[in-house]
Write an enzyme that holds these catalytic residues in place. Structure first.
Site, PDB file in Angstrom:
ATOM      1  N   SER A 253      40.046  47.613  48.170  1.00 18.00           N
ATOM      2  CA  SER A 253      40.882  46.473  47.621  1.00 18.00           C
ATOM      3  C   SER A 253      41.799  47.626  46.638  1.00 18.00           C
ATOM      4  O   SER A 253      41.319  48.571  46.130  1.00 18.00           O
ATOM      5  CB  SER A 253      40.292  45.448  46.725  1.00 18.00           C
ATOM      6  OG  SER A 253      39.510  45.975  45.809  1.00 18.00           O
ATOM      7  N   LYS A 254      42.693  46.816  46.118  1.00 19.32           N
ATOM      8  CA  LYS A 254      43.869  47.511  45.144  1.00 19.32           C
ATOM      9  C   LYS A 254      42.809  48.021  44.047  1.00 19.32           C
ATOM     10  O   LYS A 254      43.421  49.025  43.412  1.00 19.32           O
ATOM     11  CB  LYS A 254      44.743  46.553  44.667  1.00 19.32           C
ATOM     12  CG  LYS A 254      46.034  46.596  45.742  1.00 19.32           C
ATOM     13  CD  LYS A 254      47.094  45.957  45.011  1.00 19.32           C
ATOM     14  CE  LYS A 254      47.994  45.245  46.059  1.00 19.32           C
ATOM     15  NZ  LYS A 254      48.662  43.974  45.719  1.00 19.32           N
ATOM     16  N   ARG A 255      41.943  47.248  43.329  1.00 11.78           N
ATOM     17  CA  ARG A 255      41.270  47.682  42.240  1.00 11.78           C
ATOM     18  C   ARG A 255      40.784  49.065  42.476  1.00 11.78           C
ATOM     19  O   ARG A 255      40.586  49.700  41.382  1.00 11.78           O
ATOM     20  CB  ARG A 255      40.328  46.494  41.955  1.00 11.78           C
ATOM     21  CG  ARG A 255      40.818  45.298  41.189  1.00 11.78           C
ATOM     22  CD  ARG A 255      39.680  44.632  40.621  1.00 11.78           C
ATOM     23  NE  ARG A 255      38.596  44.380  41.980  1.00 11.78           N
ATOM     24  CZ  ARG A 255      37.330  44.426  42.055  1.00 11.78           C
ATOM     25  NH1 ARG A 255      36.910  45.195  41.022  1.00 11.78           N
ATOM     26  NH2 ARG A 255      36.787  44.073  43.124  1.00 11.78           N
ATOM     27  N   GLY A 257      41.950  51.513  43.880  1.00 13.56           N
ATOM     28  CA  GLY A 257      42.975  52.881  44.441  1.00 13.56           C
ATOM     29  C   GLY A 257      43.913  52.057  45.212  1.00 13.56           C
ATOM     30  O   GLY A 257      43.954  51.024  45.586  1.00 13.56           O
TER      31      GLY A 257
END
Ligand code: GLU
Length: 480
Positions: A253-255, A257
């Site tokens: 997920s975005k968190r 990277g």
């Protein structure tokens, strides 16, 4: 068998690499069976839609050369391929279900639904529509509709029924219909929900295989009920496991990277390399082939071979594959592709000769700055450089070596690798300095690093003036 696959992204933001990997599978499977791969835009959630979202999806798929046979811009006989242009179709299909007694109008207000929800929470029962409008008489419905009372259309989920489907990757899946909500099919604004639109379109577009992310597996029983309500033949389902973060923890997920398909291009991965990485990830192949062309993949890909377990997004493997693809590029291609990763102070006139030296070590095009900055930027010598300069020797000896190297290099008129090599080797032999010690010392003195491309070529590119300056810098540094 005629095969038709599809990718049905929503224009809600940058495409996730996971979606790109699934697109590849749909694309390859259609190609393998000489079928069609369809791109359909699912833009029924206007709240989450982003500007330029529809164009952005097409741009990114084109950058990865995953072209579609039918879809926006190219058309096809089942169009339009953008759901917001198909609203009348969903309305008609929803009415059809009402007429068959498989769906119903629901006039419940937001407040009432909220009350039901709170009651269920208090009783600790799973949240579900309580069926309040399920059995309204047709007169009551007509009256409310005439009064223009806002309504949605819900699916009339049959009670206590086994819902069964086969997933190519996971086998048979059985769910009891009592766990399924009376799903909203049409919203009050005239837009369908995902569930209705996806089923209607997959059917009307004659999709034979639905390969999508496993996050949709819990929606599939609802879709099965819809296929049954319409009396439509079921397509084949395969729910593809999601990627785990490179550290193995949690869904990618975005968190942790950047995860967009675009961000990989921005970081210097080649599209073919990323696709190759997706091909082998989570595929238990009978051989260990890791480098695979699209043609090979198309010949071999079978969704039944996809692992049912989530796989770690192994960045190291991706870097390795990318390095291989970089080395496969013709020099002119590499030059053109690396252009946008060159820092402003990169000496463009030396690009060819520098690339020859570093291409073996490039894993991402964006590594170029880190791998080459010592060619054109001042170098700093720090404490660890001192250790390296003095390794297997001492200050006096190293200072003598540098001084004498300097005088030899100073005399070279035609500054090229052969002359540099000759001068430096002669000096080392005459003085009987230890080869490893001397050459490593020299490398560190002129580049500030232990690992560089071949020394003499490197010195040639750095140039006479800067090489001599750096030797002086090393002398100063060691004399302090
Ligand atoms: N619109 C859904 C998405 O954004 C499609 C899911 C499906 O493939 O059924 O991923």
């Amino acid at each position: 068998m005629k095969v038709r696959t599809r990718m049905a992204p929503s224009p809600t933001g940058d495409m996730h690499v996971g979606s790109l990997a699934i697109t590849l599978k749909n694309y390859a499977f259609a190609r393998r069976h000489h079928g069609q791969f369809i791109l359909r835009i699912e833009d029924t959630d206007k709240v989450r839609e982003v500007d330029d979202g529809i164009e952005a999806i097409q741009r990114i798929l084109k950058q990865y050369s995953l072209d579609w046979d039918e879809g926006p811009n190219v058309g096809g006989k089942f169009g339009p391929y953008i759901q917001s242009q198909r609203l009348a179709i969903y309305q008609e299909k929803a009415e059809e279900l009402i007429a068959k007694g498989k769906a119903y109008h629901c006039f419940c207000t937001r407040e009432r639904l909220q009350e039901v929800k709170e009651k269920q929470q208090a009783e600790k029962t799973p949240p579900k529509y309580d069926g309040f409008c399920r059995n309204l008489s047709s007169e009551e419905v007509k009256k409310k509709l005439d009064q223009k009372i806002e309504s949605v259309i819900r699916l009339k989920v049959p009670e206590n029924k086994e819902i069964k489907f086969i997933d190519l990757i996971r086998g048979e899946i059985v769910v009891n219909s009592d766990t399924v909500n009376d799903q909203v099919l049409m919203k009050s604004d005239g837009y369908p929900t995902y569930h209705l639109a996806v089923v209607v379109d997959d059917h009307l577009m004659e999709i034979t295989h639905i390969m999508r992310g496993e996050e949709w597996i819990s929606s599939t029983p609802k879709h099965i009920l819809l296929y049954e309500a319409f009396d439509w033949e079921l397509p084949i389902f395969a729910h593809i496991p999601i990627f785990l973060n490179p550290d193995g923890k949690g869904k990618m997920s975005k968190r942790k990277g950047t995860v967009s398909a675009q961000s990989f291009l921005d970081r210097g991965y080649l599209p073919e390399a990323l696709l190759n990485f997706f091909m082998i990830l989570g595929w238990a192949r009978p051989d260990d082939v890791e480098i695979m062309s699209m043609v090979d993949y198309i010949e071999r890909f079978d969704p039944a071979d996809v692992s049912s377990k989530s796989v770690v997004f192994d960045i190291k493997k991706l870097d390795w594959i990318n390095g291989i693809y970089i080395r496969k590029l013709e020099s002119s291609e590499l030059k053109q592709k690396i252009e946008k990763f060159l820092p402003n102070d990169f000496p463009k006139d030396k690009l060819d000769s520098i690339l020859i030296l570093v291409r073996e070590r490039l894993e991402r095009l964006s590594d170029i700055e880190e791998l080459t900055s010592f060619f054109y930027r001042d170098i700093q010598l720090h404490d660890d450089a001192k250790k390296m300069l003095l390794k297997k020797s001492n200050v006096e000896e190293v200072l003598t070596q540098i001084e004498q190297t300097k005088s030899q290099l100073l005399e070279i008129e035609d500054w090229n690798t052969a002359n540099i090599e000759e001068a430096v080797r002669k000096l080392q032999e005459n003085k009987e300095w230890k080869k490893n010690q001397f050459f490593m010392m020299l490398r560190v003195a002129v580049t500030g690093r232990k690992a560089t491309p071949p020394l003499f070529e490197t010195i040639e590119i750095i140039g006479k003036k800067f090489t001599l300056e750096r030797l002086n810098q090393a002398i100063k540094f060691l004399s302090n």
